[in-house]
Scaffold this motif. Structure first.
Motif, PDB file in Angstrom:
ATOM      1  N   ASP A  65      -8.791  13.086   6.088  1.00 53.38           N
ATOM      2  CA  ASP A  65      -9.905  13.997   5.833  1.00 53.38           C
ATOM      3  C   ASP A  65      -9.592  14.889   4.635  1.00 53.38           C
ATOM      4  OD1 ASP A  65     -11.143  12.959   8.051  1.00 53.38           O
ATOM      5  OD2 ASP A  65     -10.713  14.667   9.353  1.00 53.38           O
ATOM      6  N   THR A  66     -10.628  15.227   3.896  1.00 59.94           N
ATOM      7  CA  THR A  66     -10.478  16.170   2.796  1.00 59.94           C
ATOM      8  C   THR A  66     -11.503  17.283   2.959  1.00 59.94           C
ATOM      9  OG1 THR A  66     -11.975  14.864   1.410  1.00 59.94           O
ATOM     10  CG2 THR A  66      -9.620  14.410   1.213  1.00 59.94           C
ATOM     11  N   PRO A  67     -11.247  18.461   2.408  1.00 60.09           N
ATOM     12  CA  PRO A  67     -12.174  19.580   2.583  1.00 60.09           C
ATOM     13  C   PRO A  67     -13.591  19.227   2.160  1.00 60.09           C
ATOM     14  CG  PRO A  67     -10.108  20.344   1.634  1.00 60.09           C
ATOM     15  CD  PRO A  67     -10.039  18.848   1.650  1.00 60.09           C
ATOM     16  N   GLY A  68     -14.533  19.399   3.086  1.00 59.71           N
ATOM     17  CA  GLY A  68     -15.923  19.129   2.793  1.00 59.71           C
ATOM     18  C   GLY A  68     -16.269  17.661   2.655  1.00 59.71           C
ATOM     19  N   GLY A  69     -15.306  16.775   2.924  1.00 60.63           N
ATOM     20  CA  GLY A  69     -15.563  15.349   2.769  1.00 60.63           C
ATOM     21  C   GLY A  69     -15.705  14.914   1.327  1.00 60.63           C
ATOM     22  N   VAL A  70     -15.311  15.772   0.382  1.00 65.06           N
ATOM     23  CA  VAL A  70     -15.429  15.454  -1.046  1.00 65.06           C
ATOM     24  C   VAL A  70     -14.356  14.443  -1.433  1.00 65.06           C
ATOM     25  CG1 VAL A  70     -15.316  16.413  -3.384  1.00 65.06           C
ATOM     26  CG2 VAL A  70     -16.407  17.714  -1.539  1.00 65.06           C
ATOM     27  N   LEU A  71     -14.704  13.480  -2.281  1.00 69.17           N
ATOM     28  CA  LEU A  71     -13.751  12.459  -2.705  1.00 69.17           C
ATOM     29  C   LEU A  71     -12.490  13.087  -3.271  1.00 69.17           C
ATOM     30  CD1 LEU A  71     -15.635   9.564  -4.586  1.00 69.17           C
ATOM     31  CD2 LEU A  71     -14.612   9.527  -2.311  1.00 69.17           C
ATOM     32  N   SER A  72     -11.335  12.526  -2.888  1.00 70.77           N
ATOM     33  CA  SER A  72     -10.067  12.998  -3.426  1.00 70.77           C
ATOM     34  C   SER A  72      -9.218  11.797  -3.818  1.00 70.77           C
ATOM     35  CB  SER A  72      -9.315  13.854  -2.398  1.00 70.77           C
ATOM     36  OG  SER A  72      -8.864  13.042  -1.324  1.00 70.77           O
ATOM     37  N   MET A  73      -8.178  12.047  -4.575  1.00 73.45           N
ATOM     38  CA  MET A  73      -7.306  10.979  -5.057  1.00 73.45           C
ATOM     39  C   MET A  73      -6.491  10.408  -3.898  1.00 73.45           C
ATOM     40  SD  MET A  73      -6.876   9.606  -8.001  1.00 73.45           S
ATOM     41  CE  MET A  73      -5.767   8.683  -9.058  1.00 73.45           C
ATOM     42  N   PRO A  74      -6.443   9.096  -3.753  1.00 75.68           N
ATOM     43  CA  PRO A  74      -5.574   8.492  -2.736  1.00 75.68           C
ATOM     44  C   PRO A  74      -4.114   8.820  -3.023  1.00 75.68           C
ATOM     45  CG  PRO A  74      -7.178   6.898  -3.533  1.00 75.68           C
ATOM     46  CD  PRO A  74      -7.263   8.094  -4.444  1.00 75.68           C
ATOM     47  N   LEU A  75      -3.277   8.681  -2.002  1.00 75.79           N
ATOM     48  CA  LEU A  75      -1.857   8.937  -2.178  1.00 75.79           C
ATOM     49  C   LEU A  75      -1.199   7.835  -2.993  1.00 75.79           C
ATOM     50  CD1 LEU A  75      -0.671  10.376   1.247  1.00 75.79           C
ATOM     51  CD2 LEU A  75      -1.443  11.578  -0.788  1.00 75.79           C
ATOM     52  N   SER A  76      -0.029   8.139  -3.508  1.00 73.22           N
ATOM     53  CA  SER A  76       0.718   7.194  -4.331  1.00 73.22           C
ATOM     54  C   SER A  76       0.925   5.869  -3.601  1.00 73.22           C
ATOM     55  CB  SER A  76       2.070   7.816  -4.690  1.00 73.22           C
ATOM     56  OG  SER A  76       2.868   6.903  -5.405  1.00 73.22           O
ATOM     57  N   GLY A  77       0.750   4.785  -4.309  1.00 79.21           N
ATOM     58  CA  GLY A  77       0.929   3.451  -3.744  1.00 79.21           C
ATOM     59  C   GLY A  77      -0.361   2.757  -3.374  1.00 79.21           C
ATOM     60  N   SER A  78      -1.431   3.520  -3.159  1.00 79.09           N
ATOM     61  CA  SER A  78      -2.705   2.922  -2.763  1.00 79.09           C
ATOM     62  C   SER A  78      -3.262   2.012  -3.851  1.00 79.09           C
ATOM     63  CB  SER A  78      -3.720   4.015  -2.439  1.00 79.09           C
ATOM     64  OG  SER A  78      -3.268   4.846  -1.398  1.00 79.09           O
ATOM     65  N   GLY A  79      -3.142   2.440  -5.102  1.00 78.41           N
ATOM     66  CA  GLY A  79      -3.642   1.625  -6.204  1.00 78.41           C
ATOM     67  C   GLY A  79      -2.873   0.322  -6.340  1.00 78.41           C
ATOM     68  N   ARG A  80      -1.547   0.387  -6.205  1.00 77.35           N
ATOM     69  CA  ARG A  80      -0.745  -0.841  -6.292  1.00 77.35           C
ATOM     70  C   ARG A  80      -1.128  -1.813  -5.193  1.00 77.35           C
ATOM     71  NH1 ARG A  80       3.296   2.943  -7.400  1.00 77.35           N
ATOM     72  NH2 ARG A  80       4.187   2.797  -5.309  1.00 77.35           N
ATOM     73  N   PHE A  81      -1.367  -1.292  -3.986  1.00 81.43           N
ATOM     74  CA  PHE A  81      -1.774  -2.140  -2.861  1.00 81.43           C
ATOM     75  C   PHE A  81      -3.075  -2.865  -3.185  1.00 81.43           C
ATOM     76  CE2 PHE A  81      -3.975  -2.035   1.470  1.00 81.43           C
ATOM     77  CZ  PHE A  81      -3.511  -3.289   1.815  1.00 81.43           C
ATOM     78  N   MET A  82      -4.068  -2.139  -3.710  1.00 73.53           N
ATOM     79  CA  MET A  82      -5.349  -2.765  -4.017  1.00 73.53           C
ATOM     80  C   MET A  82      -5.232  -3.743  -5.178  1.00 73.53           C
ATOM     81  SD  MET A  82      -8.036   0.363  -3.198  1.00 73.53           S
ATOM     82  CE  MET A  82      -7.119   1.661  -4.040  1.00 73.53           C
ATOM     83  N   LEU A  83      -4.312  -3.486  -6.104  1.00 71.32           N
ATOM     84  CA  LEU A  83      -4.071  -4.444  -7.184  1.00 71.32           C
ATOM     85  C   LEU A  83      -3.447  -5.730  -6.647  1.00 71.32           C
ATOM     86  CD1 LEU A  83      -2.790  -2.132 -10.059  1.00 71.32           C
ATOM     87  CD2 LEU A  83      -4.852  -3.549 -10.096  1.00 71.32           C
ATOM     88  N   HIS A  84      -2.571  -5.612  -5.652  1.00 70.74           N
ATOM     89  CA  HIS A  84      -2.001  -6.811  -5.018  1.00 70.74           C
ATOM     90  C   HIS A  84      -3.125  -7.671  -4.436  1.00 70.74           C
ATOM     91  CE1 HIS A  84       2.248  -6.217  -5.458  1.00 70.74           C
ATOM     92  NE2 HIS A  84       2.273  -5.070  -4.801  1.00 70.74           N
TER      93      HIS A  84
END
Length: 268
Positions: A180-199
């Protein structure tokens, strides 16, 4: 919350037949169809779920559905998975949290272990992959995960990639923010999430962004057009990870009302 505020939100009501069936499956160590259970619960939404971008709903994989982690007081995150599970016309494999985390010591000691036990059983019943929980937004742990947490997440990622390689036409879903993030506003995923999606992109997965939000007293899903996730090859590993997250979140922002788009605000 006063009655006027409550009237702006839908009525969320789980199917108790489904809940009892899930409990029975946990006790009896049986598998269940998540899509069937999701349809039973979403059918009880009042007003009904509103779905936009129906032409972009994937019929088969390989496809990764990325969903914003919509949140507000009183909204339960399981409705995100239930809504997508009911709309997509095939079983979706979810990367789900392995436990809930809390900012205060009391709930961390009492509730986090309980949810860890429960979510492990739910994941087994539906065949999902539990991912070690993301720390509470804004805490030191969120910015500096321990070595043990990183190893656990890496192991969960390997399990998902193995599943993706072995499953015909796989449909996978996750909320990249992971918390969850304050107000449900989009926030940056944690480190490693981008590499996972690239895989996953390297395995041939296209990505379909799905915006989840409440508007005009209704719970809404907005599906966007599929795309192929790519980033420049000459970037460092860290830069590739961040660049992939930027691409994914910018596509998600286009499926959301302006109030939830965060730094990825676009003109709708």
């Amino acid at each position: 919350m006063d009655q006027k505020t409550e009237a702006r939100y839908p009525t969320y009501s789980l199917s108790w037949t489904t809940v009892l069936g899930l409990i029975g499956a946990i006790v009896g160590r049986r598998r269940r169809s998540f899509r069937r259970d999701a349809c039973a619960c979403v059918a009880r939404l009042r007003p009904p779920l509103r779905v936009e971008g129906e032409a972009y709903i994937p019929q088969r994989g390989p496809c990764l559905l990325t969903l914003n982690h919509y949140a507000r007081p009183g909204f339960r995150a399981w409705w995100l998975a239930l809504a997508v599970g009911a709309v997509v016309p095939a079983e979706v494999h979810w990367v789900m949290t392995a436990a809930w985390t809390f900012p205060d010591p009391l709930r961390s000691r009492l509730l986090t272990p309980l949810t860890r036990w429960l979510f492990a059983h739910i994941a087994r019943v539906y065949g999902f992959t539990p991912m070690p929980p993301m720390p509470t937004f804004g805490t030191d742990e969120a910015a500096n995960p321990t070595s043990a947490e990183l190893l656990e997440r890496a192991a969960a990622v390997r399990r998902v990639l193995t599943w993706a390689r072995q499953t015909p036409e796989p449909l996978l879903a996750l909320a990249p923010e992971g918390r969850d993030t304050p107000g449900g506003v989009l926030s940056m995923p944690l480190s490693g999430s981008g590499r996972f999606m690239l895989h996953l992109a390297n395995l041939g997965f296209s990505i379909v962004p799905v915006g989840a939000f409440e508007a005009d007293g209704r719970f809404c899903l907005r599906f966007g057009p599929p795309y192929v996730l790519t980033v420049p090859a000459d970037l460092s590993a860290h830069a590739r990870d961040r660049a992939a997250c930027e691409v994914v979140m910018s596509h998600l922002a286009r499926q959301l009302p302006a109030r939830l788009q965060g730094k990825w605000a676009v003109h709708q």
